[in-house]
Design a protein around this motif. Structure first.
Motif, PDB file in Angstrom:
ATOM      1  N   GLY A 109       0.598  -1.326   0.097  1.00  0.00           N
ATOM      2  CA  GLY A 109       0.019  -0.174   0.098  1.00  0.00           C
ATOM      3  C   GLY A 109       0.982   1.771  -0.355  1.00  0.00           C
ATOM      4  O   GLY A 109       0.516   2.063  -0.775  1.00  0.00           O
ATOM      5  N   GLU A 110       1.500   1.024   0.661  1.00  0.00           N
ATOM      6  CA  GLU A 110       3.181   2.099   1.139  1.00  0.00           C
ATOM      7  C   GLU A 110       3.366   2.854  -0.528  1.00  0.00           C
ATOM      8  O   GLU A 110       3.966   4.010  -0.675  1.00  0.00           O
ATOM      9  N   MET A 111       3.449   1.373  -1.690  1.00  0.00           N
ATOM     10  CA  MET A 111       4.803   2.086  -2.305  1.00  0.00           C
ATOM     11  C   MET A 111       3.779   2.565  -3.604  1.00  0.00           C
ATOM     12  O   MET A 111       4.537   2.624  -4.302  1.00  0.00           O
ATOM     13  N   GLY A 112       1.611   2.169  -3.431  1.00  0.00           N
ATOM     14  CA  GLY A 112       1.064   2.621  -4.397  1.00  0.00           C
ATOM     15  C   GLY A 112       1.473   2.027  -5.017  1.00  0.00           C
ATOM     16  O   GLY A 112       0.162   1.945  -6.152  1.00  0.00           O
ATOM     17  N   ALA A 113       1.355  -0.180  -4.982  1.00  0.00           N
ATOM     18  CA  ALA A 113       1.289  -0.935  -5.869  1.00  0.00           C
ATOM     19  C   ALA A 113      -0.461  -2.032  -6.333  1.00  0.00           C
ATOM     20  O   ALA A 113      -0.969  -2.226  -6.912  1.00  0.00           O
ATOM     21  N   PHE A 114      -1.305  -0.566  -5.186  1.00  0.00           N
ATOM     22  CA  PHE A 114      -3.129  -0.531  -5.190  1.00  0.00           C
ATOM     23  C   PHE A 114      -3.341   0.394  -6.087  1.00  0.00           C
ATOM     24  O   PHE A 114      -4.770   0.377  -6.363  1.00  0.00           O
ATOM     25  N   GLY A 115      -2.881   0.750  -6.786  1.00  0.00           N
ATOM     26  CA  GLY A 115      -3.195   2.408  -7.378  1.00  0.00           C
ATOM     27  C   GLY A 115      -1.732   2.281  -8.405  1.00  0.00           C
ATOM     28  O   GLY A 115      -2.090   3.351  -8.960  1.00  0.00           O
ATOM     29  N   ILE A 116      -1.558   1.563  -8.870  1.00  0.00           N
ATOM     30  CA  ILE A 116      -0.708   1.320 -10.484  1.00  0.00           C
ATOM     31  C   ILE A 116      -1.679   2.426 -11.295  1.00  0.00           C
ATOM     32  O   ILE A 116      -0.428   3.671 -12.086  1.00  0.00           O
ATOM     33  N   LYS A 117      -2.669   1.933 -11.128  1.00  0.00           N
ATOM     34  CA  LYS A 117      -3.016   3.260 -12.782  1.00  0.00           C
ATOM     35  C   LYS A 117      -4.006   3.771 -12.295  1.00  0.00           C
ATOM     36  O   LYS A 117      -4.385   4.201 -13.521  1.00  0.00           O
ATOM     37  N   LEU A 146      -0.122 -12.443  -4.145  1.00  0.00           N
ATOM     38  CA  LEU A 146       0.112 -10.968  -4.712  1.00  0.00           C
ATOM     39  C   LEU A 146      -0.010 -11.375  -5.385  1.00  0.00           C
ATOM     40  O   LEU A 146      -0.973  -9.881  -5.834  1.00  0.00           O
ATOM     41  N   THR A 147      -0.359 -11.572  -6.365  1.00  0.00           N
ATOM     42  CA  THR A 147      -0.818 -10.905  -7.978  1.00  0.00           C
ATOM     43  C   THR A 147      -2.109 -11.284  -8.221  1.00  0.00           C
ATOM     44  O   THR A 147      -2.801 -10.188  -9.141  1.00  0.00           O
ATOM     45  N   ALA A 148      -2.891 -12.045  -7.726  1.00  0.00           N
ATOM     46  CA  ALA A 148      -4.300 -12.222  -7.362  1.00  0.00           C
ATOM     47  C   ALA A 148      -4.394 -11.031  -6.987  1.00  0.00           C
ATOM     48  O   ALA A 148      -5.467 -10.350  -7.015  1.00  0.00           O
ATOM     49  N   LEU A 149      -4.321 -10.676  -5.654  1.00  0.00           N
ATOM     50  CA  LEU A 149      -4.578  -9.727  -4.626  1.00  0.00           C
ATOM     51  C   LEU A 149      -4.797  -8.696  -5.496  1.00  0.00           C
ATOM     52  O   LEU A 149      -6.159  -7.720  -5.525  1.00  0.00           O
ATOM     53  N   LEU A 150      -3.699  -8.100  -5.975  1.00  0.00           N
ATOM     54  CA  LEU A 150      -3.162  -7.050  -6.735  1.00  0.00           C
ATOM     55  C   LEU A 150      -4.269  -7.037  -8.931  1.00  0.00           C
ATOM     56  O   LEU A 150      -4.809  -5.894  -8.422  1.00  0.00           O
ATOM     57  N   SER A 151      -4.163  -8.038  -8.658  1.00  0.00           N
ATOM     58  CA  SER A 151      -4.899  -7.936 -10.083  1.00  0.00           C
ATOM     59  C   SER A 151      -6.126  -8.113  -9.815  1.00  0.00           C
ATOM     60  O   SER A 151      -7.122  -6.472 -10.414  1.00  0.00           O
ATOM     61  N   ALA A 152      -6.915  -8.756  -9.131  1.00  0.00           N
ATOM     62  CA  ALA A 152      -8.527  -8.615  -9.137  1.00  0.00           C
ATOM     63  C   ALA A 152      -9.084  -7.194  -8.583  1.00  0.00           C
ATOM     64  O   ALA A 152      -9.730  -6.068  -8.372  1.00  0.00           O
ATOM     65  N   HIS A 153      -7.667  -6.119  -7.336  1.00  0.00           N
ATOM     66  CA  HIS A 153      -8.267  -5.402  -6.898  1.00  0.00           C
ATOM     67  C   HIS A 153      -8.319  -4.251  -7.764  1.00  0.00           C
ATOM     68  O   HIS A 153      -9.065  -3.752  -7.746  1.00  0.00           O
ATOM     69  N   LEU A 273      -2.634 -21.218  -5.350  1.00  0.00           N
ATOM     70  CA  LEU A 273      -3.806 -19.857  -4.292  1.00  0.00           C
ATOM     71  C   LEU A 273      -3.969 -19.614  -3.335  1.00  0.00           C
ATOM     72  O   LEU A 273      -4.947 -19.547  -2.684  1.00  0.00           O
ATOM     73  N   LYS A 274      -3.398 -20.800  -2.359  1.00  0.00           N
ATOM     74  CA  LYS A 274      -3.902 -20.563  -1.125  1.00  0.00           C
ATOM     75  C   LYS A 274      -4.073 -19.237  -0.380  1.00  0.00           C
ATOM     76  O   LYS A 274      -5.246 -19.693   1.034  1.00  0.00           O
ATOM     77  N   ALA A 275      -3.630 -18.611  -0.658  1.00  0.00           N
ATOM     78  CA  ALA A 275      -3.799 -16.752   0.138  1.00  0.00           C
ATOM     79  C   ALA A 275      -4.943 -16.105  -0.620  1.00  0.00           C
ATOM     80  O   ALA A 275      -5.035 -15.010   0.391  1.00  0.00           O
ATOM     81  N   LEU A 276      -5.146 -16.645  -1.407  1.00  0.00           N
ATOM     82  CA  LEU A 276      -6.592 -16.351  -1.690  1.00  0.00           C
ATOM     83  C   LEU A 276      -7.842 -15.874  -0.820  1.00  0.00           C
ATOM     84  O   LEU A 276      -8.135 -16.218   0.327  1.00  0.00           O
ATOM     85  N   TYR A 277      -7.731 -14.191  -0.924  1.00  0.00           N
ATOM     86  CA  TYR A 277      -8.712 -13.789  -0.104  1.00  0.00           C
ATOM     87  C   TYR A 277     -10.279 -13.401  -0.313  1.00  0.00           C
ATOM     88  O   TYR A 277     -10.777 -12.688  -0.777  1.00  0.00           O
ATOM     89  N   ASN A 278     -10.458 -15.138  -0.594  1.00  0.00           N
ATOM     90  CA  ASN A 278     -12.036 -14.835  -1.316  1.00  0.00           C
ATOM     91  C   ASN A 278     -13.302 -15.709  -1.112  1.00  0.00           C
ATOM     92  O   ASN A 278     -12.912 -17.282  -0.426  1.00  0.00           O
ATOM     93  N   GLY A 279     -13.549 -15.016  -0.953  1.00  0.00           N
ATOM     94  CA  GLY A 279     -15.065 -15.758  -0.403  1.00  0.00           C
ATOM     95  C   GLY A 279     -16.861 -15.359  -0.998  1.00  0.00           C
ATOM     96  O   GLY A 279     -16.613 -15.521  -2.720  1.00  0.00           O
TER      97      GLY A 279
END
Ligand SMILES: Cc1cc2nc3c(=O)[nH]c(=O)nc-3n(C[C@H](O)[C@H](O)[C@H](O)COP(=O)(O)OP(=O)(O)OC[C@H]3O[C@@H](n4cnc5c(N)ncnc54)[C@H](O)[C@@H]3O)c2cc1C
Length: 630
Positions: A109-117, A146-153, A273-279
């Motif tokens: 979050g601090e480096m801006g990886a959640f708001g790249i575009k 991590l790819t799935a986290l940032l990409s789905a977001h 993708l064991k750490a996917l926060y999928n619900g």
């Protein structure tokens, strides 16, 4: 040429497709998909031109390059991301524990990886699509979770639809939150709604005063749903006044997670993708103000499909990173492991696999870079076919690359990274790569759905002409006029598919290395064959062609091979233009010509299969199996 008959103008779906003989479920699915298609006019895209036998090389060459400024901005972010991933994340631990540590969320979050575009004015990094794809390449070779986290977001979650369709108020309200690291999600799928949104049962009912909607329903497999602060929810809204109940349309809402009535009822767990926060998410009388609608009431499918057009590029981009890592591990192992008297990489069977991984990685990269650059040139560019080609081809080949790497590593490929490390060997995570990447050909448009989607677009020019002729729902006069128009067009078009002299070649002023030029000629010849074959199939099968999915799938796959060949030629020429080392230049040319020859052979085989196959027998066997099951 001035005598060229005018391209057919897009018509209403009912004019083009005869839905009168379809079952009600089939008709609903077809009409919904048709209504959501982007029927904007304009230049035929490069991908579409491949299916019409005249690849428009002017759109591809010179291959679009990143500006120095854009590249520099991207390099700076990529260096920060790469250093962070290396120092602060452990993909094996994330996989083993099924959790992404809180400090990693904070760090990203601090480096801006959640708001790249996300544009800078909304607190994002404001980077281009090309730089976003480059980030996905980096992530894809490191950690699937991590790819799935940032990409789905940001590929399908709240940012992308708001960047494209959001009002100023919506952007002001949600984009800064998303850019700072508040996770978002996208909720379309339901237990009965996978590839067919027409069956959606989640509803959004207007409140009495009309200022809000009450959402009720259950959404399945919502990636990031477990952690999300806000999400895009697709729900059916009432039909327009006077229209029947069946005409309910899909609307996209932004829903804040803390709105009363929103619950996560189950966290789903998967083979990878064991750490996917999928619900599984339940919505009970969730009150959402009308201002939270994206684009407009009833336009949700358009939002979803448009978002996915660009969003789809992330998966093949991640496959490029995966391919690079696989190539690295496979080459290292193949050059060290000695069996039967020499390094296994020198045994032809293994050498071919290594070369295949290199070719597929380079080709996927060329597809992604070309399509990303189209978005950077014009945010509203029609990239439907190009993005779908990249998704379809990149994820299928991505899976094959991991499979081949596992084969090259033998038993060690099957062993977990932790186990390898525990007995003193290097922890090479091919087993994790395999588990994590299997889903890529299923989500964000499965391979089968990509085939149908691309086939529909490929056939569109023909359907615009021939569809009304065959449509029994239209009056005789309309059909007759359509027949005349169609005859005129085909009298001009068809002979040109046999006479390459009539089609465009390398654009004036563009120099391509002679070895690459040969590949472009080969691609053009294949494109003619593809266009002819598709036309012949339309005549042979008539309106039943849309049921011949295996045949259509081969045409689409052949188109993807041609797209891969041509984009690789373009990208290779671009690299040659800046490479001065003769050895490197030769290596680039050798790889490109090998990849193109391989793709051409594959395309030829696919095209042969459109007329010589065992499809009918296969369909019969499956029908019997299904009947016995009942
Ligand atoms: C890990 C994971 C994460 C996901 N994340 C999200 C998310 O964030 N948001 C979200 O909304 N959804 C998400 N999904 C759902 C995902 O997009 C769907 O799984 C996908 O759309 C396919 O739907 P389905 O699984 O119901 O398969 P189905 O639609 O039931 O299809 C089953 C099979 O039949 C094929 N098929 C279906 N229709 C046709 C046809 N007409 N012709 C030929 N073949 C056909 C499919 O290709 C597939 O092979 C996720 C799923 C998973 C497993």
């Amino acid at each position: 040429m001035s005598d060229r008959p005018r391209s057919p103008a897009p018509d209403a779906p009912s004019q083009v497709l005869d839905t009168s003989k379809m079952s009600s479920g089939e008709r609903a699915a077809m009409e919904l998909a048709e209504a959501a298609r982007d029927k904007s006019k304009g230049l035929r895209s490069f991908g579409a031109s491949i299916f019409m036998g005249s690849p428009d090389f002017a759109q591809l060459l010179p291959f679009p390059s990143q500006s120095e400024e854009d590249k520099k901005e991207g390099d700076t972010f990529l260096a920060t991301l790469e250093a962070y991933l290396k120092e602060h994340t452990d993909p094996d631990a994330i996989d083993r524990e099924g959790e992404i540590p809180d400090e990693v969320f904070r760090g990203l979050g601090e480096m801006g990886a959640f708001g790249i575009k996300i544009p800078k004015e909304y607190s994002g990094l404001g980077l281009s699509q090309t730089n976003y794809s480059r980030a996905a390449m980096l992530l894809g070779g490191h950690c699937g979770n991590l790819t799935a986290l940032l990409s789905a977001h940001q590929s399908i979650g709240v940012p992308q639809p708001l960047i494209v369709f959001g009002t100023e108020e919506q952007k002001q309200r949600w984009l800064p939150r998303c850019a700072r690291g508040e996770v978002s999600a996208f909720a379309l799928t339901e237990p009965d709604v996978g590839s067919d949104p027409a069956r959606m049962s989640t509803t959004a009912t207007p409140t009495e005063d009309g200022t809000a909607f009450l959402i009720n329903g259950e959404k399945l497999w919502c990636t990031n749903g477990v952690k999300a602060g806000c999400l895009v929810v697709m729900a059916k809204t009432p039909p327009p006044p006077g229209a029947p109940e069946s005409h309910r349309a899909i609307t996209a809402f932004i829903v804040d997670r803390d709105t009363p009535g929103v619950e996560v009822t189950h966290r789903c767990r998967f083979m990878g993708l064991k750490a996917l926060y999928n619900g599984v998410m339940r919505f009970t009388n969730v009150r959402v103000p009308r201002e939270n609608i994206v684009l407009g009431e009833g336009r949700g499918l358009k939002v979803a499909l448009t978002t996915l057009n660009t969003g789809r590029l992330t998966l093949p981009a991640a496959c490029v990173g995966l391919g690079r890592k696989c190539l690295d591990h496979a080459t290292k192992w193949a050059s060290r492991r000695v069996q039967w008297g020499q390094e296994i990489g020198k045994h032809d069977a293994i050498a071919q696999k290594l070369a295949g991984i290199a070719a597929d990685t380079a080709t996927t990269e060329a597809m992604v870079r070309f399509t990303s650059s189209l978005v950077d040139r014009n945010k509203k560019a029609d990239i439907r076919i190009e993005a779908a080609f990249a998704k379809l081809w990149g994820t299928e080949r991505g899976w094959a690359m991991v499979d081949d790497t596992m084969q090259i590593r033998g038993g060690r490929g099957f062993e977990t990274s932790d186990s390898l490390k525990a007995r003193g060997e290097e922890g090479v995570p091919i087993e994790r790569f395999m588990r994590d990447s299997r889903i890529n050909t299923i989500f964000e448009g499965s391979t089968e759905i990509m085939h149908l989607f691309i086939a529909r677009e490929a056939l569109d020019p023909h359907l615009q002409l021939g569809g009304p002729v065959l449509n029994s729902q239209l009056p005789g006069g309309v059909r007759f006029k359509a027949a005349l128009k169609s005859a005129l067009f085909y009298a001009w078009w068809y002979p040109r598919q046999w006479l390459p002299i009539f089609t465009s070649g390398v654009p004036d002023g563009v120099t391509v290395h002679p070895r690459l030029k040969r590949e472009l000629r080969r691609a053009r010849r294949l494109s003619h064959r593809l266009a002819r074959g598709l036309f012949h199939a339309m005549i042979r099968f008539g309106p039943k062609l849309d049921k011949k999915q295996a045949v259509l799938g081969r045409f689409v796959d052949a188109g993807a091979e041609i797209f891969g060949m041509t984009t690789l030629v373009g990208h290779t020429q671009q690299q040659l233009d800046i490479e001065s080392d003769d050895g490197e230049r030769k290596a680039l040319l050798d790889l490109a010509t090998y990849a193109c020859r391989r793709a051409a052979l594959k395309a030829e085989e696919l095209l042969r299969g459109t007329t010589r196959n065992a499809d009918s027998d296969g369909y019969g066997v499956a029908r019997k199996l299904l009947a016995d099951e009942k």
